[in-house]
Write an enzyme that holds these catalytic residues in place. Sequence first.
Site, PDB file in Angstrom:
ATOM      1  N   HIS B 198      47.112 132.329 126.536  1.00  0.00           N
ATOM      2  CA  HIS B 198      46.904 131.128 125.726  1.00  0.00           C
ATOM      3  C   HIS B 198      45.860 131.359 124.647  1.00  0.00           C
ATOM      4  O   HIS B 198      46.002 130.917 123.518  1.00  0.00           O
ATOM      5  CB  HIS B 198      46.468 129.963 126.609  1.00  0.00           C
ATOM      6  CG  HIS B 198      47.399 129.708 127.731  1.00  0.00           C
ATOM      7  ND1 HIS B 198      48.753 129.585 127.529  1.00  0.00           N
ATOM      8  CD2 HIS B 198      47.208 129.599 129.054  1.00  0.00           C
ATOM      9  CE1 HIS B 198      49.341 129.392 128.690  1.00  0.00           C
ATOM     10  NE2 HIS B 198      48.423 129.406 129.638  1.00  0.00           N
ATOM     11  N   ARG B 305      44.889 111.990 108.223  1.00  0.00           N
ATOM     12  CA  ARG B 305      45.056 111.226 109.471  1.00  0.00           C
ATOM     13  C   ARG B 305      43.661 110.910 110.003  1.00  0.00           C
ATOM     14  O   ARG B 305      42.816 111.788 110.080  1.00  0.00           O
ATOM     15  CB  ARG B 305      45.814 112.051 110.503  1.00  0.00           C
ATOM     16  CG  ARG B 305      47.148 112.563 110.022  1.00  0.00           C
ATOM     17  CD  ARG B 305      47.846 113.299 111.161  1.00  0.00           C
ATOM     18  NE  ARG B 305      49.153 113.768 110.748  1.00  0.00           N
ATOM     19  CZ  ARG B 305      49.407 115.012 110.348  1.00  0.00           C
ATOM     20  NH1 ARG B 305      48.437 115.915 110.317  1.00  0.00           N
ATOM     21  NH2 ARG B 305      50.629 115.357 109.994  1.00  0.00           N
ATOM     22  N   GLU B 440      58.216 104.793 107.335  1.00  0.00           N
ATOM     23  CA  GLU B 440      58.651 105.534 108.519  1.00  0.00           C
ATOM     24  C   GLU B 440      59.463 104.682 109.485  1.00  0.00           C
ATOM     25  O   GLU B 440      59.905 105.149 110.516  1.00  0.00           O
ATOM     26  CB  GLU B 440      57.441 106.145 109.237  1.00  0.00           C
ATOM     27  CG  GLU B 440      56.331 105.152 109.514  1.00  0.00           C
ATOM     28  CD  GLU B 440      55.050 105.812 110.031  1.00  0.00           C
ATOM     29  OE1 GLU B 440      55.106 106.960 110.481  1.00  0.00           O
ATOM     30  OE2 GLU B 440      53.995 105.155 109.985  1.00  0.00           O
ATOM     31  N   ASN B 463      58.973 112.379 110.095  1.00  0.00           N
ATOM     32  CA  ASN B 463      59.075 112.563 111.556  1.00  0.00           C
ATOM     33  C   ASN B 463      59.459 111.263 112.259  1.00  0.00           C
ATOM     34  O   ASN B 463      60.416 111.207 113.024  1.00  0.00           O
ATOM     35  CB  ASN B 463      57.758 113.061 112.144  1.00  0.00           C
ATOM     36  CG  ASN B 463      57.367 114.416 111.596  1.00  0.00           C
ATOM     37  OD1 ASN B 463      58.004 114.899 110.671  1.00  0.00           O
ATOM     38  ND2 ASN B 463      56.346 115.012 112.154  1.00  0.00           N
ATOM     39  N   ASP B 464      58.714 110.209 111.968  1.00  0.00           N
ATOM     40  CA  ASP B 464      59.015 108.942 112.614  1.00  0.00           C
ATOM     41  C   ASP B 464      60.280 108.313 112.044  1.00  0.00           C
ATOM     42  O   ASP B 464      61.056 107.715 112.779  1.00  0.00           O
ATOM     43  CB  ASP B 464      57.832 107.968 112.474  1.00  0.00           C
ATOM     44  CG  ASP B 464      56.809 108.198 113.579  1.00  0.00           C
ATOM     45  OD1 ASP B 464      57.171 108.818 114.598  1.00  0.00           O
ATOM     46  OD2 ASP B 464      55.658 107.761 113.433  1.00  0.00           O
ATOM     47  N   ARG B 474      61.998 113.256 120.109  1.00  0.00           N
ATOM     48  CA  ARG B 474      61.978 114.704 119.994  1.00  0.00           C
ATOM     49  C   ARG B 474      61.339 115.378 121.206  1.00  0.00           C
ATOM     50  O   ARG B 474      61.500 116.561 121.450  1.00  0.00           O
ATOM     51  CB  ARG B 474      61.238 115.120 118.724  1.00  0.00           C
ATOM     52  CG  ARG B 474      61.947 116.250 118.094  1.00  0.00           C
ATOM     53  CD  ARG B 474      61.451 116.725 116.798  1.00  0.00           C
ATOM     54  NE  ARG B 474      60.201 116.192 116.326  1.00  0.00           N
ATOM     55  CZ  ARG B 474      59.476 116.822 115.426  1.00  0.00           C
ATOM     56  NH1 ARG B 474      59.881 117.976 114.957  1.00  0.00           N
ATOM     57  NH2 ARG B 474      58.362 116.306 114.982  1.00  0.00           N
ATOM     58  N   CYS B 511      55.496 113.074 103.212  1.00  0.00           N
ATOM     59  CA  CYS B 511      54.417 113.746 103.929  1.00  0.00           C
ATOM     60  C   CYS B 511      54.812 114.172 105.329  1.00  0.00           C
ATOM     61  O   CYS B 511      53.995 114.592 106.125  1.00  0.00           O
ATOM     62  CB  CYS B 511      53.169 112.878 103.978  1.00  0.00           C
ATOM     63  SG  CYS B 511      53.380 111.367 104.939  1.00  0.00           S
TER      64      CYS B 511
END
Lengths: 81, 590
Positions: B198, B305, B440, B463-464, B474, B511
């Site tokens: 990791h 964000r 979105e 995405n949304d 997803r 975006c």
Amino acid sequence: MIVNELGLHARTAGLIARIAAQARDTVWIGRGNSTADAGSIIDMLTLECTKGTRVNISATDPADGALVDRIAQLINSGFKE
Amino acid sequence: MPETKSRKIILTGIGASPGICIGKAYLVDKEGVEVVGRYYIEPDQIEQEVKRFKAAVKKVRDELRAIIENTPKEFLTPTSILETQEVLLKDKMLYGKTIDTIENESVNAEWALKKVVTKARETFQAMSDSYLKERVADIVQLSERIMHNLVGAVPVDIGKIAKRVILVAPDLSPAETSQIQLERIKGFVTDKGGKASHTGILARSLEIPAVLGLKTATMEIKNEDLMIVDGSAGIVIIDPSEQQLIDYEERKIEYEQHKAEISRRSQAPAETLDGHRLAVLGNIERSEQVTSVLDYGGQGIGLYRTEFQYMGRTDFPTEEELYEKYSETVEVASPRPVTIRTLDINGDKYIAAQGSYEEQNPALGLRGIRYCLQRPDVFRTQLRAILRAAVHGNVSVMFPMVATLREVLAAKQAVREAAESLAQDKILYSDRISLGVLVEVPSAVMMADLLADEVDFFSVGTNDLIQYTLAIDRGNEKVAHLFRPLDPAILRMLKHLTDVAKEKNIQLFICGEMAGYPIHIPILMGMGMDGLSVNPQSIPSVKHMIRSIKKQDTEALAAEALKLRSAEKVFQMLQSNYKEILEEIGQRKQ
């Protein structure tokens, strides 16, 4: 047949374990002469299934047949990787 | 040997992440756990002992859960590692066997756990596959966490490291690495682990040099030791000589120049072969990331964000705390624009003091602008901080999860009220900010014409938008493959938005993740987007794509794509039209 590049690794075994956790009784995953508990990631990893390995899935309780199919599908699809 | 003389110890390990760094060591070890005693449990106490073990496991589970929930969506891959650990925690071979051992051998939980783990370790070490061999580390790390909870030792809180250091540890678990303040870390050095560990994966994705699997690093290296880490060669030099320092300083510069070479080309404007420009901006979630956006050639921040400051704490951040970060971001980016997205999460869920409650469908629940309008106090604090930061540069604000016109009107009203309250308090602020809607939710697309009358710009959060339009989660592996940015339904929505934006004369940005893939650029450009905002690392390839194409061609292509009947067909068309450029970009990435 395990088709994904990394074989049966921790994450993919985790996906199987999640399905097997819903079973009434133990679901088994077998490779050659050894078998492992599909509910245990650690046990499955000890089978050392790399890409190209052939495995078979079986359930102790016939009622878990649908889960066996789902696991088989998941493996055949290469875990959607 | 006199102490002033350098020791010049050279250790060789596995170079898991390239690059060179020079700095002081910060040692993280796990003392207090190694010594595990065995004692027998009276038969009537066994049940109690099993309970004690279960409680320790539950605590680790809760810790993991908390980390998973506090991890921003962007780090989803490490989170899935954490999720695997969560399943592993209840694994029969670990959990079940330890309980069996306590019951059958009447021993204490610590001893039983140690016995089970030692057995597992032997089994795994006998394996030939190196990937599987390394998985034993997951089990050992998990058991160490359980052990910590059993014996009550407090683990080192990696989140609190305050200096720029080279982290030296026996090994780092995903839970630990996800807590590290990464901007504080110059490099990673560990005893265990390899390329597939990791730590290795994390170091590469963050471009931090790492040498792993040194076996004796934590024994040889002391806190504050000066050292050189060469992640390309897999070498660590402890207490280097003057000459070594000079040599490596030079090599470090060389390596960075090589890296700069790649990103230098990205400083050129994003201009098509036929002379059209498209703004390429960066998405960030922490003020520290502004510089990486600029380094990669971004022309500003298209999506800031703001959730990060609300996470991992028990109270809401104050206006001052928010203002400090916002103004820092705005100042560094100035005169380039910074688009701040107001709080997109359900704050109550993250702020533990508020008491959380479960929502059955969080994606359809109280989040984004809905949450902010229900918590005017939280919203006002953020808006005041933004208006104050706006004094220092070029600021835009956009509201997430807008589904109705009423929400936009209410949000604008909140901005006005925040400005008035600042004026009353005689605090310096600027209300010369652009306001926008983060599109979105499908209803916002349908209502675009009315929304456009109220704001200065739209930014599409693909995405949304894809999730809500195609009804695809997803995170659900059974349907994830149906999440397709090029689905005709999505393309039609984008087309509708570009038409509305043109008609209403407002700016349109995108975006979402979709914009970060070069293959999507021709379609987005052809439809008439004004700008794209992508993850910093994607900026160079996106700009390269823009510089390789003609706007005129993309317009015809976009019109053609809108006639196609499936995402696959659109993808194939893009593939065949831009094959060579895409291959070139693919090669440049390596």
